[in-house]
Enzyme design. Sequence first.
Site, PDB file in Angstrom:
ATOM      1  NE  ARG A  43      -2.653   0.787   3.401  1.00  0.00           N
ATOM      2  CZ  ARG A  43      -2.350   1.172   4.245  1.00  0.00           C
ATOM      3  NH1 ARG A  43      -2.248   1.949   3.938  1.00  0.00           N
ATOM      4  NH2 ARG A  43      -1.720   0.256   5.487  1.00  0.00           N
ATOM      5  CE1 TYR A  97     -14.857   4.959 -19.108  1.00  0.00           C
ATOM      6  CE2 TYR A  97     -14.564   5.596 -16.864  1.00  0.00           C
ATOM      7  CZ  TYR A  97     -15.024   4.623 -17.831  1.00  0.00           C
ATOM      8  OH  TYR A  97     -15.388   3.177 -17.067  1.00  0.00           O
ATOM      9  CG  ASP A 168      -8.449   9.383 -19.115  1.00  0.00           C
ATOM     10  OD1 ASP A 168      -7.785   8.703 -20.046  1.00  0.00           O
ATOM     11  OD2 ASP A 168      -9.471   9.110 -18.587  1.00  0.00           O
ATOM     12  CE  LYS A 193     -11.185   0.651 -19.896  1.00  0.00           C
ATOM     13  NZ  LYS A 193     -11.245   2.276 -19.682  1.00  0.00           N
TER      14      LYS A 193
HETATM   15  C1  LIG Z   1     -12.447   3.214 -18.958  1.00  0.00           C
HETATM   16  C2  LIG Z   1     -11.842   4.252 -18.795  1.00  0.00           C
HETATM   17  C3  LIG Z   1     -11.868   5.042 -17.115  1.00  0.00           C
HETATM   18  C4  LIG Z   1     -11.754   4.304 -16.405  1.00  0.00           C
HETATM   19  O1  LIG Z   1     -10.978   3.576 -16.304  1.00  0.00           O
HETATM   20  P1  LIG Z   1     -11.056   2.213 -14.992  1.00  0.00           P
HETATM   21  O2  LIG Z   1      -9.866   0.739 -15.146  1.00  0.00           O
HETATM   22  O3  LIG Z   1     -12.805   0.876 -15.838  1.00  0.00           O
HETATM   23  O4  LIG Z   1     -11.444   1.858 -14.095  1.00  0.00           O
HETATM   24  C5  LIG Z   1     -10.825   6.230 -17.174  1.00  0.00           C
HETATM   25  N1  LIG Z   1     -10.639   7.265 -18.329  1.00  0.00           N
HETATM   26  C6  LIG Z   1     -11.158   6.007 -19.110  1.00  0.00           C
HETATM   27  C7  LIG Z   1     -10.837   7.185 -21.331  1.00  0.00           C
HETATM   28  C8  LIG Z   1     -11.743   5.308 -19.608  1.00  0.00           C
HETATM   29  O5  LIG Z   1     -11.675   4.778 -21.457  1.00  0.00           O
END
Ligand SMILES: *Cc1c(COP(=O)(O)O)cnc(C)c1O
Length: 375
Positions: A43, A97, A168, A193
């Site tokens: 952690r 998102y 992001d 992803k």
């Molecule tokens: C999936 C996604 C998130 C969130 O991620 P998780 O791993 O599902 O918590 C944030 N931003 C984008 C662009 C995403 O595609």
Amino acid sequence: MKQNTQCVHSGSYIDRTTGGINTPVFTSSSFEYMDAPENVYPRYFNTPNQKAIIEKFCALENAPDGLFFSSGMAAISTVMLALLGAGDHVVLQKDIYGGTHHFATAEFERFGIDYSFAPNDAAGIENAVRANTRIIYIETPSNPLLLITDIEAVARIARPRNILTVIDNTFATPINQNPLDMGIDIVIHSGTKYIGGHSDICCGAVVASRPLIAKIKAVAANLGGNLNAGTCYLIERSLKTLAIRVERQNRNALEIARRLEANPNIDRVYYPGLKSHPGFEVAARQMRAFGGMLSFELQDGKIEPSRFLKKLALIRPAISLGGVESIICAPVATSHAKLSAEQRAGLGITDRLLRLSVGIEDVQDLIADLEQALE
Ligand SMILES: *Cc1c(COP(=O)(O)O)cnc(C)c1O
């Protein structure tokens, strides 16, 4: 080192005990402390497996320091809660998102954090800035319309006002876009992803300067969104092929976007690598390639979206994105299901919009599948 080499070699733990080529999986959650320079604990984000993936990922993002989290949302929420407090204001671009949108609207008020959603362009973002704005939060290419925000223009607005910029970078991946090099302060990824890339891992990543990461890490240790060693190892293995996967996905997506754009059964294709896309020029400047995501609208009144999805034989209708296999989804039923119909209309997300995450298959097979379903 260049990116393919960094993917394979950066951050690897040298195993002096056995001479093994791979980073061992250090299963311990308890580590001796007396002769150690710091207390090691999962952690605290400082076990050998956590450090190995951070080092590799920082090399790819050209970043001084970083953290890996148990999900993209753990990364996003930890960054926000670490850097914002009561009385602060955040500007978020409106096309983000769905989960991030929901996090802001569902949680910020309780913490006394004020927020505005701004148009994605720099002028719209600048207009939304207030005296108490602490963070500008962008996402480019955005989900699901692949809109492009001018990264350098946003950094130029934020820097003189001492506002932190957060991006992001999930859709672009570090292979296609390195926002820290363009003046952004903090880069976030949903590693679920492309980083994981095989649709079997949930994780998130944050990279930034050392002082910013120190600040985020202190709060992260309180919130506890860390990863276990086994998942870290899978991420390390995934990162070794990140560049080679993304390069193929870039090529496949561009080819599919061009074919769909020429298809009479499609009204519109959203892909930043198409000259018809409003963000093409900015994307061409700030991205090395245009990524593996595209969206398209089936022709109005002619093809029923759910019928089309059921006709696909190879490309499966599934949630998420960025894996080696091509998958497709209707944002109205998935990523943007939590938004009201009114909010979706405001974002230009129709019931006929489909988002395709292009995999690493042979592109001819993907095009054949799409075309037979359209027929
Ligand atoms: C999936 C996604 C998130 C969130 O991620 P998780 O791993 O599902 O918590 C944030 N931003 C984008 C662009 C995403 O595609």
